[in-house]
Design an enzyme around this catalytic site. Structure first.
Site, PDB file in Angstrom:
ATOM      1  N   ASP A   1       7.504  45.556  18.194  1.00 40.39           N
ATOM      2  CA  ASP A   1       6.574  46.337  18.777  1.00 40.39           C
ATOM      3  C   ASP A   1       7.101  47.813  18.648  1.00 40.39           C
ATOM      4  O   ASP A   1       8.344  47.886  18.950  1.00 40.39           O
ATOM      5  CB  ASP A   1       6.215  45.898  20.130  1.00 40.39           C
ATOM      6  CG  ASP A   1       4.583  46.319  20.551  1.00 40.39           C
ATOM      7  OD1 ASP A   1       4.172  47.175  19.819  1.00 40.39           O
ATOM      8  OD2 ASP A   1       4.250  45.856  21.566  1.00 40.39           O
TER       9      ASP A   1
ATOM     10  N   HIS B   1      -4.419  44.911  12.694  1.00 39.52           N
ATOM     11  CA  HIS B   1      -3.872  45.801  13.783  1.00 39.52           C
ATOM     12  C   HIS B   1      -3.380  47.014  13.489  1.00 39.52           C
ATOM     13  O   HIS B   1      -3.444  48.117  13.980  1.00 39.52           O
ATOM     14  CB  HIS B   1      -3.059  45.074  14.550  1.00 39.52           C
ATOM     15  CG  HIS B   1      -2.507  45.899  15.968  1.00 39.52           C
ATOM     16  ND1 HIS B   1      -3.534  45.793  16.903  1.00 39.52           N
ATOM     17  CD2 HIS B   1      -1.175  46.284  16.323  1.00 39.52           C
ATOM     18  CE1 HIS B   1      -3.082  46.698  17.997  1.00 39.52           C
ATOM     19  NE2 HIS B   1      -1.542  46.824  17.564  1.00 39.52           N
TER      20      HIS B   1
END
Length: 363
Positions: free
Chosen positions: A151, A224
């Site tokens: 992330d 995403h």
């Protein structure tokens, strides 16, 4: 740093191993508002006092205020782009707005430091606020999200950080401040883990093991990565993420707490619109088939210099009717949420944030 430049809060603190997110609502009454204002002057000292006990622990705290709370607590002037959280998406896939007047983002490499500071900060507030959400997050292996991918890979670094996160000449009274958007997501890990790694990689837009972005010819437009990449005038617009996993395996709860800092709400909201509505509409982020947003809030983070000075702010002296700015009743809150949900979306292809060079003028 020159004396005339405000000191920012610790927005760009290094990613730590532990975090506590606290969202609270302001209790009605001028006495409670006065208590919160006085508390603003104590935050920095409390961080220093607790952090000094373990200097290597990298303890920090960022404090932000919601739109209604700003009016109640501080009156005018107010940050130019501060407004209630805007909802996006259809009912089955919605970025929801939830109550929140004050945000605390407490980080350290040890949870005991986070816990002690949270205890001290909330203890000073007493019944002036009600905590409506509290999440303890943790670093997951090599900065992995709950769904197993790295992330924050494209976070700004170095000189880019203040360029993308700190207000400048476009709102000089609030220079060195930031906007921050938070959401708590819960994941369907059973459904997610039933997918092949290849299917997961197409949804994220990156390889799972090596964290390499998929080639444009392979990466779906609904991934995403595709929908959260923003480009304005040929330049990428970035936000600073410090997302953290959280969960209770025994209760079947697996989540990610999203937190994004930016110089303006515009890129944060554009990303949500792309994800939940789609770019073009209907071409939404397929990660949302396995992830559900259960909270949402937008806050303004004043500079550390201004945060301390806010303790002396008198909204009544500025002509603000504090009682009129107290938290709305349920009917008013519903009307406000409906108005936010029906706000005009960003125009496709433009973030309406001006040039990325120098001091950008966010519109």
């Amino acid at each position: 740093m020159p004396n005339d430049i405000p000191e920012p809060q610790a927005v760009d603190s290094p990613i730590t191993r532990s975090v506590i997110f606290i969202v609270a609502t302001l209790s009605a009454g001028q006495d409670h508002a006065s208590a919160v204002r006085a508390w603003c002057a104590d935050i920095g000292a409390l961080v220093r006092s607790v952090g000094k006990r373990v200097p290597s622990g990298n303890l920090s705290c960022v404090c932000g205020f919601g739109s209604d709370a700003w009016d109640t607590l501080f009156g005018a002037p107010r940050p130019a782009q501060l407004h209630p959280f805007r909802e996006f998406g259809p009912s089955e896939r919605r970025a929801v707005a939830t109550p929140g007047d004050i945000l605390l983002h407490i980080r350290a490499d040890r949870m005991d430091l986070c816990f002690e500071l949270a205890t001290q900060l909330t203890g000073r507030l007493g019944d002036a606020v009600s905590v409506v959400d509290e999440v303890q997050g943790f670093r997951y292996f090599d900065l992995r999200s709950m769904v197993g991918f790295v992330d924050g890979t494209e976070n700004p670094t170095g000189r880019e950080v203040p360029e993308f996160t700190m207000i400048g000449d476009e709102d000089p009274e609030f220079a060195a401040g930031s906007y921050v958007l938070v959401q708590k997501y819960l994941h369907d890990m059973t459904g997610w883990n039933a997918l092949t790694v290849e299917a997961q990689e197409h949804i994220i837009g990156r390889t799972k093991l090596s964290d390499i972005e998929l080639d444009e010819g392979v990466k779906p437009s609904w991934s995403h990565s595709s929908l959260t990449t923003l480009v304005e005038n040929g330049e990428e617009v970035k936000i600073l993420r410090d997302n953290m996993p959280f969960g209770r395996p025994g209760a079947g709860e697996f989540g990610t707490y999203f937190i994004g800092y930016a110089r303006s709400p515009a890129p944060l909201e554009q990303m949500l619109e792309n994800m939940f509505v789609g770019r073009p509409p209907g071409n939404y982020d397929r990660l949302l088939d396995f992830s559900r947003a259960v909270t949402g809030g937008l806050f303004f983070v004043p500079s550390a210099t201004l945060l301390e000075a806010l303790a002396e702010r008198d909204p009544q002296a500025a002509g603000v009717n504090v009682s009129a700015s107290e938290p709305p009743d349920d009917a008013s809150a519903s009307a406000s949420a409906s108005a936010s949900a029906s706000a005009e979306p960003h125009q496709e292809g433009s973030l309406n944030i001006g040039s990325l060079k120098g001091n950008r003028q966010y519109e």
